[in-house]
Design a protein around this motif. Structure first.
Motif, PDB file in Angstrom:
ATOM      1  N   ARG A   7       7.190 -13.913   4.903  1.00  0.00           N
ATOM      2  CA  ARG A   7       8.472 -14.606   4.702  1.00  0.00           C
ATOM      3  C   ARG A   7       8.432 -15.450   3.429  1.00  0.00           C
ATOM      4  O   ARG A   7       9.398 -15.493   2.663  1.00  0.00           O
ATOM      5  N   VAL A   8       7.302 -16.145   3.238  1.00  0.00           N
ATOM      6  CA  VAL A   8       7.166 -16.979   2.033  1.00  0.00           C
ATOM      7  C   VAL A   8       7.194 -16.087   0.795  1.00  0.00           C
ATOM      8  O   VAL A   8       7.888 -16.369  -0.190  1.00  0.00           O
ATOM      9  N   ALA A   9       6.448 -14.975   0.868  1.00  0.00           N
ATOM     10  CA  ALA A   9       6.339 -14.094  -0.303  1.00  0.00           C
ATOM     11  C   ALA A   9       7.690 -13.481  -0.656  1.00  0.00           C
ATOM     12  O   ALA A   9       7.995 -13.274  -1.835  1.00  0.00           O
ATOM     13  N   MET A  10       8.495 -13.203   0.358  1.00  0.00           N
ATOM     14  CA  MET A  10       9.795 -12.578   0.085  1.00  0.00           C
ATOM     15  C   MET A  10      10.706 -13.497  -0.723  1.00  0.00           C
ATOM     16  O   MET A  10      11.531 -13.044  -1.508  1.00  0.00           O
ATOM     17  N   VAL A  11      10.555 -14.782  -0.525  1.00  0.00           N
ATOM     18  CA  VAL A  11      11.391 -15.730  -1.282  1.00  0.00           C
ATOM     19  C   VAL A  11      10.725 -16.067  -2.620  1.00  0.00           C
ATOM     20  O   VAL A  11      11.384 -16.230  -3.643  1.00  0.00           O
ATOM     21  N   GLY A  12       9.398 -16.138  -2.596  1.00  0.00           N
ATOM     22  CA  GLY A  12       8.662 -16.429  -3.826  1.00  0.00           C
ATOM     23  C   GLY A  12       8.671 -17.909  -4.179  1.00  0.00           C
ATOM     24  O   GLY A  12       9.311 -18.719  -3.506  1.00  0.00           O
ATOM     25  N   LEU A  13       7.936 -18.229  -5.223  1.00  0.00           N
ATOM     26  CA  LEU A  13       7.870 -19.631  -5.652  1.00  0.00           C
ATOM     27  C   LEU A  13       9.190 -20.012  -6.320  1.00  0.00           C
ATOM     28  O   LEU A  13       9.670 -19.306  -7.203  1.00  0.00           O
ATOM     29  N   ARG A  14       9.774 -21.106  -5.883  1.00  0.00           N
ATOM     30  CA  ARG A  14      11.059 -21.564  -6.431  1.00  0.00           C
ATOM     31  C   ARG A  14      10.913 -22.976  -6.972  1.00  0.00           C
ATOM     32  O   ARG A  14       9.895 -23.632  -6.760  1.00  0.00           O
ATOM     33  N   ARG A  15      11.968 -23.410  -7.614  1.00  0.00           N
ATOM     34  CA  ARG A  15      12.013 -24.790  -8.110  1.00  0.00           C
ATOM     35  C   ARG A  15      13.119 -25.518  -7.367  1.00  0.00           C
ATOM     36  O   ARG A  15      14.218 -24.980  -7.217  1.00  0.00           O
ATOM     37  N   ALA A  16      12.815 -26.709  -6.903  1.00  0.00           N
ATOM     38  CA  ALA A  16      13.817 -27.470  -6.150  1.00  0.00           C
ATOM     39  C   ALA A  16      14.266 -28.677  -6.954  1.00  0.00           C
ATOM     40  O   ALA A  16      13.471 -29.283  -7.683  1.00  0.00           O
ATOM     41  N   LYS A  17      15.538 -28.985  -6.805  1.00  0.00           N
ATOM     42  CA  LYS A  17      16.026 -30.239  -7.394  1.00  0.00           C
ATOM     43  C   LYS A  17      16.041 -31.269  -6.264  1.00  0.00           C
ATOM     44  O   LYS A  17      16.711 -31.074  -5.241  1.00  0.00           O
ATOM     45  N   VAL A  18      15.268 -32.312  -6.435  1.00  0.00           N
ATOM     46  CA  VAL A  18      15.163 -33.338  -5.392  1.00  0.00           C
ATOM     47  C   VAL A  18      15.910 -34.582  -5.866  1.00  0.00           C
ATOM     48  O   VAL A  18      15.654 -35.083  -6.965  1.00  0.00           O
ATOM     49  N   THR A  19      16.842 -35.048  -5.041  1.00  0.00           N
ATOM     50  CA  THR A  19      17.633 -36.213  -5.434  1.00  0.00           C
ATOM     51  C   THR A  19      17.559 -37.266  -4.342  1.00  0.00           C
ATOM     52  O   THR A  19      17.826 -36.962  -3.172  1.00  0.00           O
ATOM     53  N   GLU A  20      17.185 -38.472  -4.714  1.00  0.00           N
ATOM     54  CA  GLU A  20      17.184 -39.561  -3.725  1.00  0.00           C
ATOM     55  C   GLU A  20      18.606 -40.082  -3.601  1.00  0.00           C
ATOM     56  O   GLU A  20      19.275 -40.342  -4.603  1.00  0.00           O
ATOM     57  N   LEU A  21      19.069 -40.217  -2.366  1.00  0.00           N
ATOM     58  CA  LEU A  21      20.432 -40.702  -2.138  1.00  0.00           C
ATOM     59  C   LEU A  21      20.344 -42.144  -1.653  1.00  0.00           C
ATOM     60  O   LEU A  21      19.822 -42.389  -0.573  1.00  0.00           O
ATOM     61  N   GLY A  22      20.827 -43.075  -2.410  1.00  0.00           N
ATOM     62  CA  GLY A  22      20.841 -44.483  -1.984  1.00  0.00           C
ATOM     63  C   GLY A  22      19.449 -45.009  -1.679  1.00  0.00           C
ATOM     64  O   GLY A  22      18.434 -44.451  -2.103  1.00  0.00           O
ATOM     65  N   ASP A  23      19.418 -46.113  -0.891  1.00  0.00           N
ATOM     66  CA  ASP A  23      18.131 -46.758  -0.598  1.00  0.00           C
ATOM     67  C   ASP A  23      17.698 -46.540   0.848  1.00  0.00           C
ATOM     68  O   ASP A  23      16.729 -47.128   1.308  1.00  0.00           O
ATOM     69  N   GLY A  24      18.445 -45.738   1.569  1.00  0.00           N
ATOM     70  CA  GLY A  24      18.156 -45.618   3.011  1.00  0.00           C
ATOM     71  C   GLY A  24      17.094 -44.600   3.357  1.00  0.00           C
ATOM     72  O   GLY A  24      16.857 -44.324   4.528  1.00  0.00           O
ATOM     73  N   GLY A  25      16.450 -44.008   2.346  1.00  0.00           N
ATOM     74  CA  GLY A  25      15.402 -43.026   2.635  1.00  0.00           C
ATOM     75  C   GLY A  25      15.952 -41.624   2.839  1.00  0.00           C
ATOM     76  O   GLY A  25      15.316 -40.803   3.497  1.00  0.00           O
ATOM     77  N   TYR A  26      17.121 -41.358   2.278  1.00  0.00           N
ATOM     78  CA  TYR A  26      17.696 -40.011   2.405  1.00  0.00           C
ATOM     79  C   TYR A  26      17.500 -39.238   1.104  1.00  0.00           C
ATOM     80  O   TYR A  26      17.651 -39.801   0.010  1.00  0.00           O
ATOM     81  N   ILE A  27      17.171 -37.983   1.267  1.00  0.00           N
ATOM     82  CA  ILE A  27      16.850 -37.155   0.101  1.00  0.00           C
ATOM     83  C   ILE A  27      17.594 -35.835   0.213  1.00  0.00           C
ATOM     84  O   ILE A  27      17.697 -35.269   1.312  1.00  0.00           O
ATOM     85  N   LYS A  28      18.080 -35.381  -0.929  1.00  0.00           N
ATOM     86  CA  LYS A  28      18.770 -34.085  -0.947  1.00  0.00           C
ATOM     87  C   LYS A  28      17.920 -33.125  -1.768  1.00  0.00           C
ATOM     88  O   LYS A  28      17.491 -33.453  -2.876  1.00  0.00           O
ATOM     89  N   ILE A  29      17.682 -31.952  -1.199  1.00  0.00           N
ATOM     90  CA  ILE A  29      16.866 -30.956  -1.897  1.00  0.00           C
ATOM     91  C   ILE A  29      17.714 -29.699  -2.074  1.00  0.00           C
ATOM     92  O   ILE A  29      18.242 -29.168  -1.091  1.00  0.00           O
ATOM     93  N   THR A  30      17.833 -29.252  -3.293  1.00  0.00           N
ATOM     94  CA  THR A  30      18.629 -28.050  -3.544  1.00  0.00           C
ATOM     95  C   THR A  30      17.752 -26.987  -4.190  1.00  0.00           C
ATOM     96  O   THR A  30      17.030 -27.270  -5.147  1.00  0.00           O
ATOM     97  N   VAL A  31      17.810 -25.802  -3.628  1.00  0.00           N
ATOM     98  CA  VAL A  31      17.063 -24.678  -4.209  1.00  0.00           C
ATOM     99  C   VAL A  31      18.085 -23.599  -4.538  1.00  0.00           C
ATOM    100  O   VAL A  31      18.797 -23.123  -3.649  1.00  0.00           O
ATOM    101  N   ARG A  32      18.155 -23.233  -5.797  1.00  0.00           N
ATOM    102  CA  ARG A  32      19.206 -22.297  -6.213  1.00  0.00           C
ATOM    103  C   ARG A  32      18.789 -20.844  -6.012  1.00  0.00           C
ATOM    104  O   ARG A  32      17.616 -20.520  -5.959  1.00  0.00           O
ATOM    105  N   GLY A  33      19.814 -20.013  -5.892  1.00  0.00           N
ATOM    106  CA  GLY A  33      19.592 -18.564  -5.922  1.00  0.00           C
ATOM    107  C   GLY A  33      19.178 -17.935  -4.609  1.00  0.00           C
ATOM    108  O   GLY A  33      18.714 -16.806  -4.584  1.00  0.00           O
TER     109      GLY A  33
END
Ligand SMILES: Cc1cc2nc3c(=O)[nH]c(=O)nc-3n(C[C@H](O)[C@H](O)[C@H](O)COP(=O)(O)OP(=O)(O)OC[C@H]3O[C@@H](n4cnc5c(N)ncnc54)[C@H](O)[C@@H]3O)c2cc1C
Length: 655
Positions: free
Chosen positions: A404-430
């Protein structure tokens, strides 16, 4: 076999057997049985072969056994335990040839104290009887062990398949649906629907889970207790009590081996029952724990009885030095450690430590089980089949994960911290995984902790497009941009090319993370963080929910990620979501996704709680025929909703 043993074992206590003219001190060894006569010696010894052939001819006559079967037995067992996979020398004659060499019926009668076999002889009736008694009873007990064990295996695997079938069958589906609110969803311990029991004792079961587990334990008790029979006098056990104790000892050991595959199957992320049934992964994990506890108990009873029996027999001191005994202890200790080191308090203390220990001791358990059986019986009894099945199920799961991992392959994620409450948004394109609800993925960030690149954690996935306020519009823009209508292919319009919109960039997946104390604590804003994704997996079967007339989504905090995809998959939704002040950033970020719902079908509260009872009452008053409720969030919230009579699904972020 009683004949072979009558001749080769000779008398009660002596396993060394009768001495042939070719016997040596250093004969072959099979498990507990040491032979002073080698296979080659038996294979060429005329007194032995003719005595055995004559004995078979006389004793087997009453059973009307086919000659071919007698020949097969002769080939496999006359000169060693070929049926146990032991290599032995073929007898110099076939059974019929050996019989043909008996020119006159033997008259020499062996007795219990005979030491030598120099001429064709008759077996001692008393020796034959004691061997017959134990060997036929051992055979009977082996059949029982396998019948009972395999029945439990079939029941263990078959129950989820059967119940799923009934839930989908036209005649029974409505009955099952009506029973669900009483059997499948409520917890058996008061308010502990999802939240842990006091002192982190564990998680309470639902009524449905406890019925399965109670049934499984009941079967184990019954199958461990019934149908024992004593046959005395007996070559191995001098009293009825010891004989029966030995059978219980063997049966508990055999049952542990046979139910072992269930333990491994239920634990897997790629458990084939997840594909065949509508039971959730979290339910299988709970069943894994309970079946493993039964496995552990069977192994413990087996080991304790072995100690008691060997002490009573006076053979304890010798047995503890045997390899099979040592491997038995290794396997028993491993399963006890596995059972007690998997408690909720250990998982909460350090999930990674729990996982590592679980893997190491599972390997030790498998190795211990393999050598315990092999050193004792070689391949007789087929115990290795169960060890191989356990190892295969485990390996399949691991290989499927890598695939399953190999089928997706190594990707790059955009990690964004949202505010100060410890919330994080991770986006992986494609990545296009569709928008069906209930999907989650195991995420690896190999560079965050290079010493543990394999560390991965489950998170709900959202299609990034779902988060855009106008995502349907942008999708069509994308479609128009990337795949022009067929009719337009030949119309090359330079002007049109100039105004061609830039393809949108929202194809991919998004994960929202609430920081915790482990790996998620190290996540910080990053535009290009290497990431591996293992998935997608499905947490629950949402089929019945999606068939309801109305779907009520109730979320608390980060739990929103588990239920957001429902917005795109049902036509009549009500969403109630409450968050703490610190999660306001999450509400803001998800504003686009929420835009499609308008009040009163959207109730988002920051800093105040949802009144679950009122919500449910409103849906009842509204008069919908079938209402589905999906809840995702804090344990208390899940419990409040768990009391509902509606179609109900929990997205619990723990197992
Ligand atoms: C199906 C599912 C979907 C989830 N979706 C989300 C989501 O969308 N957003 C979100 O913020 N959280 C989600 N979680 C919870 C998330 O997996 C944990 O918060 C995360 O693993 C914590 O990582 P950590 O190393 O910081 O944890 P720690 O602080 O070390 O542990 C906190 C707790 O997280 C759990 N946990 C840790 N590692 C694992 C693991 N490998 N597998 C299962 N549980 C683990 C344990 O119960 C542990 O007690 C989901 C969990 C599950 C089971």
């Amino acid at each position: 076999m009683a004949l072979v043993r009558s001749i080769s074992a000779g008398n009660f206590g002596c396993r060394a057997g009768l001495t042939l003219s070719c016997s040596k001190e250093d004969g072959g060894t099979l498990g507990m049985m040491t032979f002073s006569t080698s296979s080659a010696c038996w294979a060429e010894n005329t007194p032995y072969l003719t005595s055995l052939a004559w004995c078979m001819h006389v004793k087997c006559a009453e059973f009307d056994i086919l000659n071919s079967k007698l020949e097969l037995f002769w080939e496999q067992q006359a000169t060693g335990q070929g049926n146990a996979g032991v290599k032995s020398d073929p007898p110099k004659w076939s059974y019929n040839e050996a019989l043909a060499n008996v020119t006159t019926p033997p008259t020499v009668q062996l007795n219990a104290t005979s030491q030598y076999l120099n001429t064709i002889s008759l077996v001692s009736p008393s020796v034959y009887l004691v061997q017959w008694n134990i060997l036929t009873n051992t055979q009977r007990e082996t059949v029982n062990e396998n019948t009972y064990g395999i029945s439990m295996l079939i029941a263990g695997v078959g129950t989820p398949i059967l119940l799923t079938g009934l839930a989908y069958a036209p005649i029974t589906s409505s009955l099952i649906r009506r029973l669900k609110p009483y059997l499948v969803w409520p917890s058996i311990i008061g308010t502990y629907q999802v939240r842990p029991l006091p002192f982190l004792l564990g998680n309470a079961l639902t009524v449905g889970q406890s019925l399965y587990i109670a049934g499984f334990i009941f079967l184990n008790i019954i199958f461990t207790s019934i149908n024992y029979q004593s046959r005395q006098p007996n070559a191995w056990y001098s009293t009825k009590w010891r004989e029966i104790m030995a059978y219980v000892l063997w049966r508990t050991g055999a049952l542990a081996y046979i139910i072992g595959p269930l333990v491994f199957l239920f634990a897997g992320r790629n458990n084939f029952l997840l594909w065949l049934t509508n039971w959730s992964h979290s339910t299988y994990i709970i069943l894994h724990r309970w079946v493993a506890r039964v496995f552990c108990l069977q192994a413990l009873i087996h080991s304790i009885l072995a100690v008691i029996l060997e002490k009573e027999e006076g053979s304890y001191a010798a047995s503890v030095k045997e390899k099979y005994w040592v491997w038995g202890i290794v396997a028993t200790v491993a399963v006890v450690i596995l059972t007690f080191s998997s408690g909720l308090w250990v998982r909460s203390f350090s999930y990674e430590l729990f996982l590592l220990g679980h893997i190491v001791f599972s390997v030790i358990l498998l190795v211990g089980c393999w050598y315990h059986a092999t050193d004792l019986y070689h391949f007789l009894g087929g115990y290795q089949t169960w060890v191989t099945t356990m190892a295969s199920l485990w390996s399949f799961d691991r290989v499927a994960r890598v695939a399953r991992v190999a089928m997706v392959g190594l990707r790059r994620a955009k990690v964004t911290e949202l505010g100060d409450g410890g919330y994080i948004k991770i986006t992986v394109r494609g990545i296009r995984w569709g928008s069906e609800p209930g999907k989650y993925v195991y995420v690896y960030f190999p560079t965050i902790n290079p010493l543990r690149p394999w560390e991965n954690h489950p998170f709900s996935v959202l299609p990034t497009a779902l988060l855009q306020a106008n995502h349907s519009g942008s999708s069509s823009v994308s479609d128009a941009a990337t795949t022009p209508p067929a009719a337009d292919v030949e119309k090359h319009d330079p002007l049109r090319e100039q105004i061609k919109p830039v393809p949108h960039t929202d194809i991919g997946l998004t994960i929202y993370v609430k920081r915790s104390a482990g790996m998620t604590r190290s996540l910080s804003s990053n535009d290009s963080l290497p990431v591996l994704l293992e998935g997608p997996y499905s947490s629950n079967s949402n089929r019945d929910i999606l068939r309801c007339d109305r779907v009520l989504l109730i979320a608390g905090g980060i739990g929103i990620t588990g239920i957001l995809p429902f917005l795109k998959n049902h036509w009549n939704i009500k969403l109630a979501w409450s968050v703490k002040e610190s999660a306001k950033c999450l509400v803001d970020d998800l504003d686009g996704a929420m835009a499609q719902l308008a009040s009163p079908d959207k109730d988002v509260r920051v800093g105040s709680r949802i009144n679950v009872n009122q919500l449910l009452a409103e849906e009842i008053t509204a008069g919908w025929e079938r209402v589905g409720v999906v809840v995702s969030g804090p344990a208390e919230l899940c419990h409040d909703v768990g009391k509902t009579q509606f179609e109900f699904e929990v997205e619990a972020y723990s197992w």
